[in-house]
Structures are given as C-alpha cells and as structure tokens.
Design an enzyme around this catalytic site. Structure first.
Site, short mmCIF file in Angstrom:
data_model
loop_
_atom_site.label_atom_id
_atom_site.label_comp_id
_atom_site.label_asym_id
_atom_site.label_seq_id
_atom_site.Cartn_x
_atom_site.Cartn_y
_atom_site.Cartn_z
N ASP A 173 8.65 -0.72 -8.74
CA ASP A 173 7.22 -0.59 -9.02
C ASP A 173 6.92 0.69 -9.80
O ASP A 173 7.69 1.64 -9.75
CB ASP A 173 6.41 -0.45 -7.72
CG ASP A 173 6.60 -1.60 -6.79
OD1 ASP A 173 6.92 -2.70 -7.27
OD2 ASP A 173 6.43 -1.38 -5.58
N1 URA Z 1 10.09 -2.71 -2.69
C1 URA Z 1 8.90 -2.28 -3.13
O1 URA Z 1 7.89 -2.40 -2.44
N2 URA Z 1 8.82 -1.70 -4.33
C2 URA Z 1 9.90 -1.53 -5.14
O2 URA Z 1 9.78 -0.98 -6.24
C3 URA Z 1 11.14 -1.97 -4.66
C4 URA Z 1 11.20 -2.57 -3.44
#
Ligand code: URA
Length: 234
Positions: free
Chosen positions: A102
């Site tokens: 993310d």
């Molecule tokens: N889980 C999440 O919530 N975000 C990420 O970037 C990777 C795994």
C-alpha cells in the site's frame, strides 16, 4: 531463438501470451507478420509488437528495494502520485514491482522483468509466506491474537491461518510480526480492523526467508545470485 521465447526473455509477456500476440498478428519480424514457431536471429532481426521495437534483454534483472511509505507500487500512477519507480537510479530500466504494498506501507519489494518469478511470488496458489512488522494503535490481547491466528472474516471471506509473534507490548499498542500466505488487498490492515484495532505502522520485512536488511528507506540493490536462486526455487 523461437519468437515466443524471445518475447518472454525480453520481458514483454509470457510465452503463452506471446503465442496469442503472434496469433493476433501483433508481432512482426523485419516487417513481416510473424507466425507461431518462427525463429528470430536475436542479433540482427528487428522484432516489433504492435509497432513497438522490442530490444533484447540480455538476462533478467532482480532488485530488492526498501519501499518508503508515500509512494505507489505501479510503473505509472493515474493520479500522478510518486511511484516506486521514482526511487530507481536512472540506469535501472525495464523492471516492474512484484505485487503491491500500500501507499502507506513500507519495506521489502522485489522489482524484476522476470514474469515467471512475478507469477510465482504473487499467485495465491503458491502461498508464499510474507512477514510484516506491525505496530497497532491499541494493545492486542491474547483473545485477539488467537482470532487473528485462526482466521478472521475480511471482505466476507475468512483469512487463512497465520503466524503471529508479539515483539513488544507498548502502552499504546503492540509491536508484532505477522506471517501471511495470502496477498489479499490491504490484508494485514483489514485483519486488525476485524478485531477492532488499527495498524499505525506496517513494514514488510521478509518474503519467504529473504530478508530486508542493510537498505535504508528508498534504497535499492541487486539481489545476489543466491537470493535469486532461493526465490526461483520457492
Ligand atoms: N497488508 C496490508 O494491509 N498492506 C500491505 O501493503 C501489505 C499487506
């Protein structure tokens, strides 16, 4: 070299997809529409896909990055946000991020032009374990831990069993390592939301046994031959 192998080695697509492109008439060798099974002389022939000249990639490239937060894992963002590609030195070309972290997540990211490895690391059926360091907003108690370990429902589907190890109990939250084998959208954040908590720091620290060490935020290095072999054999 067979035309489909050539296209795959150039990082254009998989061999199967290459056959499809050839079938669709999208591929030309020296201006002539290619047929499945044609050979190319990799040093002299000019190959185009939809009119674009394909340059030979000598071999695949593999990099590991410590992705900082505040950027997206795409080559180009339609909202013009910073991308992980902005952190690559200018001489690194034609690699793509493997999977997504993310915008607000940091940590271990692989970049490569090897489509087979990308598939291996991201396809859910392979269940490649990925480990994250999490700091939650509120303390996580034993009951929450056992729910999270055995699976919680996110987006209507229960998560698979996972490993969690508490690293430190803080007054305002818990630091822990969580290893998941799925790669669902915002999975770790949503898992903690499912037990009434929030993640306020998230960093991927491992893919399988490959660790993120020795790289500051935004830094990138080539993977060693051992590391590449390890990933290819996962
Ligand atoms: N889980 C999440 O919530 N975000 C990420 O970037 C990777 C795994």
């Amino acid at each position: 070299m067979r035309i489909n192998k050539f296209l795959a080695e150039c990082g254009v697509c998989s061999r199967r997809k290459a056959d499809q492109l050839i079938d669709d008439g999208a591929v030309k060798i020296n201006g002539e529409t290619a047929s499945i099974g044609n050979d190319v002389n990799v040093d002299n022939d000019i190959v185009t896909v939809n009119g674009k000249i394909i340059n030979k990639v000598k071999k695949y490239d593999y990099y590991i990055m410590n992705k900082p937060k505040g950027c997206v894992c795409t080559v180009k963002d339609d909202k013009n946000r910073k991308t992980v590609m902005d952190y690559l030195p200018a001489d690194i070309k034609r690699v793509f991020p493997v999977g997504r972290l993310d915008y607000d997540t940091e940590g271990l990211l692989i970049l490569t032009n090897d489509g087979d490895l990308t598939f291996k690391l991201t396809h859910p059926k392979n269940e490649v374990p990925k480990t994250y360091l999490v700091k939650t907003e509120k303390p996580v108690d034993e009951q929450d831990l056992s729910k999270l370990r055995s699976g919680v429902v996110i987006d209507g589907v229960k998560t698979k069993k996972c490993n969690i190890r508490v690293v430190e109990k803080l007054k305002n939250g818990t630091k822990l390592h969580i290893t998941i084998t799925e790669g669902r959208n915002r999975q770790v954040r949503k898992m903690f939301e499912a037990v009434g908590n929030n993640v306020d720091f998230l960093k991927r620290i491992k893919i399988g046994d490959l660790q993120l060490t020795g790289l500051n935020r935004g830094e990138v290095r080539r993977l060693s031959a051992e590391e590449i072999n390890y990933l290819l054999n996962l």
